[in-house]
Design a protein around this motif. Sequence first.
Motif, PDB file in Angstrom:
ATOM      1  N   TRP A  39       0.753  -1.092  -0.192  1.00 42.92           N
ATOM      2  CA  TRP A  39       0.159   0.053  -0.032  1.00 42.92           C
ATOM      3  C   TRP A  39       0.849   1.150  -0.154  1.00 42.92           C
ATOM      4  CZ3 TRP A  39      -4.675  -1.957  -1.676  1.00 42.92           C
ATOM      5  CH2 TRP A  39      -4.589  -2.889  -1.398  1.00 42.92           C
ATOM      6  N   LEU A  40       1.793   1.444   0.957  1.00 43.82           N
ATOM      7  CA  LEU A  40       2.278   2.414   1.380  1.00 43.82           C
ATOM      8  C   LEU A  40       3.707   2.986  -0.885  1.00 43.82           C
ATOM      9  CD1 LEU A  40       3.757   5.098   2.497  1.00 43.82           C
ATOM     10  CD2 LEU A  40       6.044   3.584   3.508  1.00 43.82           C
ATOM     11  N   PRO A  41       3.865   1.926  -1.160  1.00 47.01           N
ATOM     12  CA  PRO A  41       4.246   2.167  -2.108  1.00 47.01           C
ATOM     13  C   PRO A  41       3.885   2.993  -3.412  1.00 47.01           C
ATOM     14  CG  PRO A  41       5.063  -0.349  -1.818  1.00 47.01           C
ATOM     15  CD  PRO A  41       4.309   0.729  -0.273  1.00 47.01           C
ATOM     16  N   LEU A  42       2.333   1.408  -3.365  1.00 43.28           N
ATOM     17  CA  LEU A  42       1.501   1.371  -4.734  1.00 43.28           C
ATOM     18  C   LEU A  42       0.753   3.249  -4.358  1.00 43.28           C
ATOM     19  CD1 LEU A  42      -0.101   0.772  -7.158  1.00 43.28           C
ATOM     20  CD2 LEU A  42      -1.257   0.298  -5.125  1.00 43.28           C
ATOM     21  N   PHE A  43       0.792   3.837  -3.750  1.00 46.17           N
ATOM     22  CA  PHE A  43      -0.294   5.287  -3.262  1.00 46.17           C
ATOM     23  C   PHE A  43       1.323   6.103  -3.196  1.00 46.17           C
ATOM     24  CE2 PHE A  43      -3.853   3.114  -2.328  1.00 46.17           C
ATOM     25  CZ  PHE A  43      -5.032   3.397  -2.706  1.00 46.17           C
ATOM     26  N   LEU A  44       2.168   6.138  -3.389  1.00 39.48           N
ATOM     27  CA  LEU A  44       3.403   7.084  -3.362  1.00 39.48           C
ATOM     28  C   LEU A  44       3.521   7.434  -4.420  1.00 39.48           C
ATOM     29  CD1 LEU A  44       5.934   5.712  -0.822  1.00 39.48           C
ATOM     30  CD2 LEU A  44       5.345   8.262  -0.953  1.00 39.48           C
ATOM     31  N   HIS A  45       3.587   6.019  -5.583  1.00 38.95           N
ATOM     32  CA  HIS A  45       3.769   5.939  -6.849  1.00 38.95           C
ATOM     33  C   HIS A  45       2.365   6.301  -7.559  1.00 38.95           C
ATOM     34  CE1 HIS A  45       5.061   3.663 -10.176  1.00 38.95           C
ATOM     35  NE2 HIS A  45       4.916   4.981 -10.563  1.00 38.95           N
ATOM     36  N   ILE A  46       1.566   6.676  -7.490  1.00 40.42           N
ATOM     37  CA  ILE A  46       0.141   7.413  -7.672  1.00 40.42           C
ATOM     38  C   ILE A  46      -0.238   8.452  -7.723  1.00 40.42           C
ATOM     39  CG2 ILE A  46      -2.326   7.110  -7.659  1.00 40.42           C
ATOM     40  CD1 ILE A  46      -2.284   4.585  -7.208  1.00 40.42           C
ATOM     41  N   SER A  47       0.420   9.272  -6.598  1.00 42.33           N
ATOM     42  CA  SER A  47       0.550  10.451  -6.087  1.00 42.33           C
ATOM     43  C   SER A  47       1.549  10.922  -6.569  1.00 42.33           C
ATOM     44  CB  SER A  47       0.730  10.374  -4.615  1.00 42.33           C
ATOM     45  OG  SER A  47       0.182  11.796  -4.077  1.00 42.33           O
ATOM     46  N   TRP A  48       3.133  10.211  -6.762  1.00 49.32           N
ATOM     47  CA  TRP A  48       4.301  11.051  -7.404  1.00 49.32           C
ATOM     48  C   TRP A  48       3.005  11.736  -9.142  1.00 49.32           C
ATOM     49  CZ3 TRP A  48       8.629  13.502  -6.860  1.00 49.32           C
ATOM     50  CH2 TRP A  48       9.235  13.537  -7.564  1.00 49.32           C
ATOM     51  N   ASN A  49       3.341  10.241  -9.797  1.00 51.83           N
ATOM     52  CA  ASN A  49       2.608  11.039 -10.683  1.00 51.83           C
ATOM     53  C   ASN A  49       1.191  11.681 -11.625  1.00 51.83           C
ATOM     54  OD1 ASN A  49       4.574   9.057 -12.153  1.00 51.83           O
ATOM     55  ND2 ASN A  49       3.095   6.901 -12.329  1.00 51.83           N
ATOM     56  N   LEU A  50       0.343  11.605 -10.393  1.00 53.36           N
ATOM     57  CA  LEU A  50      -1.121  11.885 -10.425  1.00 53.36           C
ATOM     58  C   LEU A  50      -0.855  13.988 -10.216  1.00 53.36           C
ATOM     59  CD1 LEU A  50      -4.138  12.465 -10.960  1.00 53.36           C
ATOM     60  CD2 LEU A  50      -3.865  11.963  -7.930  1.00 53.36           C
ATOM     61  N   SER A  51       0.360  13.810  -8.913  1.00 53.03           N
ATOM     62  CA  SER A  51       0.691  15.476  -8.424  1.00 53.03           C
ATOM     63  C   SER A  51       1.714  15.712  -9.531  1.00 53.03           C
ATOM     64  CB  SER A  51       1.500  15.484  -7.665  1.00 53.03           C
ATOM     65  OG  SER A  51       1.042  14.726  -5.993  1.00 53.03           O
ATOM     66  N   GLN A  52       2.616  15.418 -10.281  1.00 51.00           N
ATOM     67  CA  GLN A  52       3.120  16.346 -11.039  1.00 51.00           C
ATOM     68  C   GLN A  52       2.224  16.280 -12.539  1.00 51.00           C
ATOM     69  OE1 GLN A  52       7.338  13.801 -12.677  1.00 51.00           O
ATOM     70  NE2 GLN A  52       5.932  13.014 -12.112  1.00 51.00           N
ATOM     71  N   ALA A  53       0.693  15.428 -13.256  1.00 50.46           N
ATOM     72  CA  ALA A  53       0.482  16.108 -13.757  1.00 50.46           C
ATOM     73  C   ALA A  53      -0.935  17.210 -13.170  1.00 50.46           C
ATOM     74  CB  ALA A  53      -0.211  14.483 -14.333  1.00 50.46           C
ATOM     75  N   LEU A  54      -0.783  17.373 -12.004  1.00 49.01           N
ATOM     76  CA  LEU A  54      -1.831  18.696 -11.839  1.00 49.01           C
ATOM     77  C   LEU A  54      -1.062  20.086 -11.686  1.00 49.01           C
ATOM     78  CD1 LEU A  54      -3.529  16.386  -8.423  1.00 49.01           C
ATOM     79  CD2 LEU A  54      -4.545  16.774 -10.865  1.00 49.01           C
ATOM     80  N   TRP A  55       0.065  19.060 -11.412  1.00 42.64           N
ATOM     81  CA  TRP A  55       0.852  21.057 -11.656  1.00 42.64           C
ATOM     82  C   TRP A  55       1.526  20.978 -12.484  1.00 42.64           C
ATOM     83  CZ3 TRP A  55       0.656  24.878  -7.592  1.00 42.64           C
ATOM     84  CH2 TRP A  55       0.267  24.268  -6.842  1.00 42.64           C
ATOM     85  N   GLY A  56       1.240  20.020 -13.931  1.00 35.63           N
ATOM     86  CA  GLY A  56       0.760  20.001 -15.331  1.00 35.63           C
ATOM     87  C   GLY A  56       2.323  20.567 -15.065  1.00 35.63           C
ATOM     88  N   THR A  81       2.120  14.488 -21.127  1.00 36.04           N
ATOM     89  CA  THR A  81       1.163  15.779 -20.659  1.00 36.04           C
ATOM     90  C   THR A  81       0.186  15.277 -21.439  1.00 36.04           C
ATOM     91  OG1 THR A  81       2.082  16.185 -22.946  1.00 36.04           O
ATOM     92  CG2 THR A  81       3.701  16.765 -21.752  1.00 36.04           C
ATOM     93  N   ARG A  82      -0.130  13.861 -21.392  1.00 34.54           N
ATOM     94  CA  ARG A  82      -1.183  13.681 -21.936  1.00 34.54           C
ATOM     95  C   ARG A  82      -2.877  13.653 -21.390  1.00 34.54           C
ATOM     96  NH1 ARG A  82       0.902   8.874 -22.191  1.00 34.54           N
ATOM     97  NH2 ARG A  82      -0.140   6.715 -20.961  1.00 34.54           N
ATOM     98  N   TRP A  83      -1.833  14.308 -20.011  1.00 34.82           N
ATOM     99  CA  TRP A  83      -3.180  13.890 -18.400  1.00 34.82           C
ATOM    100  C   TRP A  83      -3.236  15.664 -18.626  1.00 34.82           C
ATOM    101  CZ3 TRP A  83       1.152   9.896 -16.796  1.00 34.82           C
ATOM    102  CH2 TRP A  83       0.189   9.227 -17.555  1.00 34.82           C
ATOM    103  N   PRO A  84      -4.426  16.032 -17.838  1.00 33.85           N
ATOM    104  CA  PRO A  84      -5.056  17.682 -16.738  1.00 33.85           C
ATOM    105  C   PRO A  84      -4.103  18.215 -16.265  1.00 33.85           C
ATOM    106  CG  PRO A  84      -6.707  16.321 -17.220  1.00 33.85           C
ATOM    107  CD  PRO A  84      -5.808  15.324 -17.823  1.00 33.85           C
ATOM    108  N   GLY A  85      -4.225  19.166 -15.777  1.00 32.88           N
ATOM    109  CA  GLY A  85      -3.718  19.499 -14.376  1.00 32.88           C
ATOM    110  C   GLY A  85      -4.207  21.328 -13.995  1.00 32.88           C
ATOM    111  N   TRP A  86      -4.268  21.246 -13.296  1.00 31.98           N
ATOM    112  CA  TRP A  86      -5.171  22.509 -12.818  1.00 31.98           C
ATOM    113  C   TRP A  86      -3.911  23.768 -13.633  1.00 31.98           C
ATOM    114  CZ3 TRP A  86      -5.091  20.057  -7.470  1.00 31.98           C
ATOM    115  CH2 TRP A  86      -4.185  19.926  -6.769  1.00 31.98           C
ATOM    116  N   VAL A  87      -2.271  23.454 -13.276  1.00 28.93           N
ATOM    117  CA  VAL A  87      -1.953  24.954 -14.156  1.00 28.93           C
ATOM    118  C   VAL A  87      -1.548  23.807 -14.695  1.00 28.93           C
ATOM    119  CG1 VAL A  87      -1.887  26.138 -12.137  1.00 28.93           C
ATOM    120  CG2 VAL A  87      -0.179  24.811 -12.649  1.00 28.93           C
ATOM    121  N   THR A  88      -0.977  24.789 -15.919  1.00 33.19           N
ATOM    122  CA  THR A  88       0.062  24.536 -16.932  1.00 33.19           C
ATOM    123  C   THR A  88       1.379  24.782 -16.510  1.00 33.19           C
ATOM    124  OG1 THR A  88      -1.681  24.358 -18.535  1.00 33.19           O
ATOM    125  CG2 THR A  88       0.423  23.795 -19.353  1.00 33.19           C
TER     126      THR A  88
END
Length: 260
Positions: free
Chosen positions: A163-180, A187-194
């Motif tokens: 669980w810890l490595p999986l959600f660290l992995h998910i959050s790292w990728n998701l956070s990068q996408a959200l911050w553009g 670069t195919r995922w949307p973010g709240w900034v570009t």
Amino acid sequence: MDLVVMAAAVAFGIFAIVWLLRNDRPVWRSLGFTVNRWTLLDIVIGLAIPLAVIGLVFLVEWGLGAIRVAAGASDWSGLGGALGEIVFYAVFEEVLFRVLMLTALVILLRRLAAGRWIAVAVVALIFGAVHLTNENATLIGAFGTALGGLIYGIAYLGTRAIWLPLFLHISWNLSQALWGFPVSGSTRWPGWVTSTSVDGAELLNGGAYGPEAGLPGMLARVAIIALVFVYLKLIWPGGSIRTLTFAPDPVKRRVTAAAA
């Protein structure tokens, strides 16, 4: 992903499962598929750490003029599909590299004092290398990705759960996408900034591969490793960073049955 690496991971996994069965170990728990009193906390910590750290990377790169920031996505209708894709790849890679390959290497190197560290390092290097086939990949980016492999390997062996490595992995990728940011070249995922890389500042922004190939992103990886160790020591104060042992390995099935 290289089919040779996938085949090797499956072969390692088969070896690990056979060894666990022959030694009367609980297979699913030994592979990290276990739910205990720490599971929910593992998930929360796994999501929170990269989100905060990537946010700091964004502020540092923006403050240093390494990125140009513009408005984010105007259409969020594809967010569910994007999130599902991020989760799928994270699950796939964690099962392949940590559950199968890392477990097997730890078994093979169990008699060495630094066996767990060697296993984590080897799998991290392979994890980084397979990302050389990604769009916009570079050797520096692969090294930054390998640092991520260190994070996930430490988290996996430290908690003896997925669980810890999986959600660290998910959050790292998701956070990068959200911050553009690009996510390992994508670069195919949307973010709240570009966030657009400034030419000539690749040392800071990682260029088209994303923060993993830049100095702030790599330092962020090191910071996450430190925070993971803080978390592990808080839960298992007697754990050892030197031998990378924190949560106890599952006991033999026969011992458990006798105790019951």
